[in-house]
Design a protein around this motif. Structure first.
Motif, short mmCIF file in Angstrom:
data_model
loop_
_atom_site.label_atom_id
_atom_site.label_comp_id
_atom_site.label_asym_id
_atom_site.label_seq_id
_atom_site.Cartn_x
_atom_site.Cartn_y
_atom_site.Cartn_z
N GLU A 242 0.85 -1.19 0.00
CA GLU A 242 0.00 0.00 0.00
C GLU A 242 0.88 1.24 0.00
OE1 GLU A 242 -2.35 -0.60 3.50
OE2 GLU A 242 -0.75 0.02 4.83
N VAL A 243 0.34 2.34 -0.55
CA VAL A 243 1.11 3.57 -0.69
C VAL A 243 0.45 4.67 0.13
CG1 VAL A 243 1.91 5.33 -2.31
CG2 VAL A 243 1.96 2.92 -2.96
N TRP A 244 1.23 5.25 1.04
CA TRP A 244 0.82 6.39 1.85
C TRP A 244 1.54 7.60 1.27
CZ3 TRP A 244 -1.80 5.79 6.82
CH2 TRP A 244 -2.19 4.47 7.07
N ARG A 245 0.85 8.72 1.13
CA ARG A 245 1.43 9.90 0.51
C ARG A 245 1.72 10.98 1.54
NH1 ARG A 245 -1.54 7.30 -3.09
NH2 ARG A 245 -0.61 6.96 -5.12
N VAL A 246 2.81 11.69 1.30
CA VAL A 246 3.26 12.77 2.18
C VAL A 246 3.22 14.07 1.37
CG1 VAL A 246 5.16 13.61 3.62
CG2 VAL A 246 4.77 11.14 3.39
N TYR A 247 2.56 15.08 1.95
CA TYR A 247 2.37 16.36 1.27
C TYR A 247 2.96 17.49 2.10
CZ TYR A 247 -1.03 13.89 -1.61
OH TYR A 247 -1.62 13.01 -2.47
N GLY A 248 3.40 18.53 1.42
CA GLY A 248 3.83 19.74 2.09
C GLY A 248 2.62 20.54 2.54
N ALA A 249 2.87 21.52 3.40
CA ALA A 249 1.78 22.35 3.93
C ALA A 249 1.00 23.04 2.82
CB ALA A 249 2.34 23.38 4.91
N GLY A 250 1.63 23.28 1.69
CA GLY A 250 0.96 23.91 0.56
C GLY A 250 0.24 22.94 -0.36
N GLY A 251 0.27 21.65 -0.03
CA GLY A 251 -0.43 20.66 -0.81
C GLY A 251 0.40 19.95 -1.86
N GLU A 252 1.68 20.31 -2.00
CA GLU A 252 2.53 19.66 -3.00
C GLU A 252 2.95 18.28 -2.51
OE1 GLU A 252 5.35 21.93 -0.34
OE2 GLU A 252 3.37 22.24 -1.17
N LEU A 253 2.97 17.31 -3.42
CA LEU A 253 3.39 15.95 -3.09
C LEU A 253 4.89 15.95 -2.80
CD1 LEU A 253 2.65 12.93 -2.85
CD2 LEU A 253 3.27 12.73 -5.28
N ARG B 204 9.57 1.85 1.89
CA ARG B 204 10.54 2.62 1.13
C ARG B 204 9.93 3.97 0.77
NH1 ARG B 204 15.30 0.67 2.35
NH2 ARG B 204 15.07 -1.56 2.52
N PHE B 205 10.72 5.02 0.96
CA PHE B 205 10.27 6.36 0.66
C PHE B 205 10.72 6.72 -0.74
CE2 PHE B 205 10.65 11.05 0.90
CZ PHE B 205 9.32 11.32 1.18
N ARG B 206 9.76 7.17 -1.54
CA ARG B 206 10.05 7.63 -2.90
C ARG B 206 9.85 9.14 -2.91
NH1 ARG B 206 6.47 2.86 -4.59
NH2 ARG B 206 4.90 4.50 -4.66
N ALA C 181 10.34 18.23 -4.37
CA ALA C 181 9.95 19.17 -3.31
C ALA C 181 10.37 18.70 -1.92
CB ALA C 181 8.44 19.39 -3.35
N PHE C 182 10.65 17.40 -1.76
CA PHE C 182 11.03 16.89 -0.44
C PHE C 182 12.39 17.45 0.02
CE2 PHE C 182 13.23 13.73 2.23
CZ PHE C 182 12.37 13.72 3.31
N LEU D 159 12.65 19.98 2.72
CA LEU D 159 12.25 19.58 4.07
C LEU D 159 13.11 18.46 4.64
CD1 LEU D 159 8.37 19.75 3.73
CD2 LEU D 159 9.93 21.44 4.69
N ARG D 160 14.02 17.93 3.85
CA ARG D 160 14.87 16.84 4.34
C ARG D 160 15.56 17.18 5.67
NH1 ARG D 160 16.60 12.28 2.12
NH2 ARG D 160 16.05 12.90 -0.01
N PRO D 161 16.03 18.44 5.87
CA PRO D 161 16.68 18.76 7.15
C PRO D 161 15.78 18.53 8.38
CG PRO D 161 17.20 20.45 5.53
CD PRO D 161 16.16 19.56 4.91
N LEU D 162 14.46 18.69 8.22
CA LEU D 162 13.56 18.42 9.34
C LEU D 162 13.61 16.94 9.73
CD1 LEU D 162 10.36 20.45 8.36
CD2 LEU D 162 12.19 21.11 9.94
#
Length: 149
Positions: free
Chosen positions: A9-20, A37-39, A43-44, A47-50
């Motif tokens: 199954e695939v869970w999606r991660v979005y930025g606060a502005g809605g970008e994937l 595994r994270f794909r 745009a990620f 945020l990688r430093p967080l």
């Protein structure tokens, strides 16, 4: 917690502005932990430093930096279940390709947070601070193997 349970199954991660920002393809469930595994999407990278800070905080074991790193990630990202519903509460760790997360289908209330330390095993913002949940266990072992002579 209706969603969750099938490998692939695939869970999606979005930025606060809605970008994937990326997707987590689940490979393993060890309730309450999900690992996969994270794909990342381009745009990620901003945020990688967080997530790097989250990993350092979890390694430290100190509740204050863990809570601060959690709050920074939660302010910057949202997550959706495979069926597209938004996840109200989650702890997500990304370390290169491996990702691990825990989630809850109801938001934490102020009464829970005011009742004591949020660093309990199952409740509160740091619900995933176990290294095998909020930080993928194989990421640490893979890194140790790469660093050993």
């Amino acid at each position: 917690m209706a969603a969750g349970g099938d490998s692939g199954e695939v869970w999606r991660v979005y930025g606060a502005g809605g970008e994937l920002l990326g997707e987590v393809e689940v490979e393993e469930h060890d309730m309450p932990c999900h690992r996969g595994r994270f794909r990342p999407q381009p745009a990620f990278e901003q945020l990688r430093p967080l997530f790097d800070e989250w990993n350092r905080a979890v390694d430290s074991g100190d509740p204050e930096p863990i809570d601060q790193a959690y709050e920074a990630i939660r302010a910057a990202v949202t997550m959706t279940c495979p069926d597209g519903r938004q996840v109200p509460e989650f702890v997500l760790g990304v370390e290169g390709d491996p990702a691990g997360f825990r989630w809850h289908d109801e938001p934490f209330g102020d009464d829970l947070l005011a009742s004591g330390s949020p660093n309990t095993e199952l409740d509160g913002p740091s619900m995933g601070t176990r290294p095998d949940c909020g930080r993928p266990s194989w990421a640490a072992s893979d890194q140790a193997e790469q660093e050993s002579p």
